[in-house]
Each structure stands twice: as C-alpha cells, then as structure tokens.
Design a protein around this motif. Structure first.
Motif, PDB file in Angstrom:
ATOM      1  N   VAL A   1      49.469   2.682  32.876  1.00  0.00           N
ATOM      2  CA  VAL A   1      48.245   2.155  33.477  1.00  0.00           C
ATOM      3  C   VAL A   1      47.031   2.936  32.982  1.00  0.00           C
ATOM      4  O   VAL A   1      45.994   2.351  32.639  1.00  0.00           O
ATOM      5  CB  VAL A   1      48.344   2.198  35.018  1.00  0.00           C
ATOM      6  N   LEU A   2      47.129   4.255  32.941  1.00  0.00           N
ATOM      7  CA  LEU A   2      46.012   5.073  32.456  1.00  0.00           C
ATOM      8  C   LEU A   2      45.713   4.771  30.987  1.00  0.00           C
ATOM      9  O   LEU A   2      44.546   4.730  30.579  1.00  0.00           O
ATOM     10  CB  LEU A   2      46.319   6.553  32.655  1.00  0.00           C
ATOM     11  N   ALA A   3      46.759   4.548  30.197  1.00  0.00           N
ATOM     12  CA  ALA A   3      46.548   4.166  28.802  1.00  0.00           C
ATOM     13  C   ALA A   3      45.846   2.811  28.712  1.00  0.00           C
ATOM     14  O   ALA A   3      44.989   2.595  27.845  1.00  0.00           O
ATOM     15  CB  ALA A   3      47.879   4.117  28.063  1.00  0.00           C
ATOM     16  N   GLY A   4      46.206   1.911  29.616  1.00  0.00           N
ATOM     17  CA  GLY A   4      45.547   0.612  29.649  1.00  0.00           C
ATOM     18  C   GLY A   4      44.071   0.726  29.970  1.00  0.00           C
ATOM     19  O   GLY A   4      43.226   0.085  29.326  1.00  0.00           O
ATOM     20  N   PHE A   5      43.729   1.546  30.958  1.00  0.00           N
ATOM     21  CA  PHE A   5      42.320   1.739  31.307  1.00  0.00           C
ATOM     22  C   PHE A   5      41.555   2.407  30.163  1.00  0.00           C
ATOM     23  O   PHE A   5      40.376   2.099  29.931  1.00  0.00           O
ATOM     24  CB  PHE A   5      42.195   2.583  32.574  1.00  0.00           C
ATOM     25  N   ALA A   6      42.196   3.357  29.453  1.00  0.00           N
ATOM     26  CA  ALA A   6      41.540   3.983  28.310  1.00  0.00           C
ATOM     27  C   ALA A   6      41.230   2.947  27.231  1.00  0.00           C
ATOM     28  O   ALA A   6      40.141   2.957  26.623  1.00  0.00           O
ATOM     29  CB  ALA A   6      42.425   5.091  27.744  1.00  0.00           C
ATOM     30  N   LEU A   7      42.161   2.054  27.003  1.00  0.00           N
ATOM     31  CA  LEU A   7      41.991   1.004  25.995  1.00  0.00           C
ATOM     32  C   LEU A   7      40.868   0.040  26.368  1.00  0.00           C
ATOM     33  O   LEU A   7      39.934  -0.179  25.587  1.00  0.00           O
ATOM     34  CB  LEU A   7      43.313   0.255  25.841  1.00  0.00           C
TER      35      LEU A   7
END
Length: 243
Positions: A204-210
């Motif tokens: 999820v955090l990787a998704g928000f970073a993207l």
C-alpha cells in the motif's frame, strides 16, 4: 432546467443565515454546486455532511445558474466516519481528489469508484488500498493514466515489478533490474491480472508513493498546487500503524 441524480457530498459552505451551497459529485452530472435552502436546519444538517450520498433534484432557470437542490439521504455514513481520524482524513482527501475534475464534467466510472471508497473509509484493512486505486482512477480520468498491463521494454505481461517515472509504464523484473534504483515499485494489487492476495502494508505504501509522484508531477505542480496536507496526514497515520 431540472434533473435528478445521485451524488456524493464533497462539502458545504454557509450561504446567508439559513442556507448552504452544497457541492456534490454526481453520477451523471459530475461535480456540481447548488443552493440548499434551510440547509443549516437541524433536520438537514445531519444529511449534508461530507461522505454521505444523497438523491438530489436540481432546478434552475438557466443551465449556467447556480440553481437549487432538494435532497434526500441515500447513504448516511458520515456519523461513523467521524469516529475515526483516518476516516476523516480519508474523506477529506477523497473530496480533494474529486475536486480536480472540472465542474459539471461527468465521470460516471469515477463516481462509482468514489462511492465504493467512501463506503469503506472506516475499514482500516481495505481503505488505504482503495484510496490508492482512487488516485489511479483520478490520474486516468485526467488523461494521465498509467499503463500497468505490460512491460514498456519487452511487452511482457508477466513478472511486472517496476514502473518507469518517465513513461508511467510497467517494467518487468528482468528489463528493469539494471535501473531498479530509478524505478518505482509496482505493488501486485495494482496489476489487473496479478495475485488476489490482500495487499501488505508495504504494498500500500508503495502504491501511494507511485500515485503521489504522478499526481504531483502531472496534476498538482502544473496547476500550481502543493500535495494536500490531508493526504500527508492520512499517510502519517498509516505509517504510524505500520510502525
């Protein structure tokens, strides 16, 4: 002029002593404002809260006028959203994302997505991933959709683990390995044919970073906007839970 539509409440602002201007994101008429007479009354105030869904009848003499709304509740979820700080930040961020759409420009698919997100904002297990998907949907509706279906370098549809910050396209593990430090991680839950397992906190955090990178570079910065504080507050709470 008159129409009837379902709408997700984004916000209200006071108008005179007893009325409010209601901002809805409607299914067929997009983001649309209208006056609600008596909107500050004890009867209507609980209904006219961000995150609720109403059925609205809009009337105006001319199409370009502000017009007036008559509303009835369809989904009264604001009360339970107010019980959680993350849900409050989430509904404020949702509203901010939908305000990126031009007024009165219909986005029916985005409306359906936003309704699903709003309904689950107080579910800590599913809300973060749904908000990432909403950010992706907003990018797509604004003409900046990411291509996550095949590798930009080889055309492969398997083992997609990166996203190029330049093209917004997916990159396979093998093709991206030499440039991994310059690429974004592609969490599996954002791949249409990816695994069905629930996303991890890191996913999820990787998704928000993207999505945050592309919203900043392609939407907020070109409009002279800063990344919204409410998004940062939501992520801060998410990081606190993850830590």
């Amino acid at each position: 002029m008159q129409w009837t539509d379902d709408g997700l409440i984004l916000g209200v602002r006071r108008h005179g002593e007893t009325s409010v201007v209601l901002e809805l994101f409607t299914r067929a008429h997009g983001r649309h404002l209208g006056l609600v007479r008596g909107g500050r009354s004890q009867r209507l105030r609980p209904t006219l809260q961000p995150g609720n869904t109403v059925r609205a009848v809009w009337r105006a003499r001319l199409d370009d006028h502000l017009g007036a709304y008559a509303v009835e509740p369809l989904a009264s979820r604001a009360g339970r959203l107010m019980e959680r700080a993350d849900a409050l930040h989430g509904v404020a961020h949702l509203a901010g994302l939908l305000r990126l759409m031009a007024e009165r420009d219909p986005h029916e698919a985005l409306y359906e997505t936003a309704e699903i997100v709003a309904e689950h904002l107080d579910d800590a297990a599913s809300a973060p991933a749904l908000l990432v998907r909403l950010e992706l949907a907003v990018l797509s509706e604004l003409g900046f959709g990411l291509d996550l279906g095949s590798c930009a370098a080889t055309g492969a549809t398997e083992d997609l683990v990166y996203v190029s910050p330049k093209s917004g396209r997916a990159v396979s593990r093998e093709a991206g390995a030499p440039y991994a430090e310059k690429l974004f991680a592609l969490p599996p839950f954002l791949i249409a044919h990816g695994p069905n397992a629930a996303p991890t906190e890191d996913d999820v955090l990787a998704g928000f970073a993207l999505t945050g990178f592309f919203l900043a570079s392609r939407v907020w910065e070109p409009r002279g906007l800063k990344p919204p504080d409410v998004r940062a507050a939501y992520l801060k709470g998410l990081l606190a839970l993850a830590g």
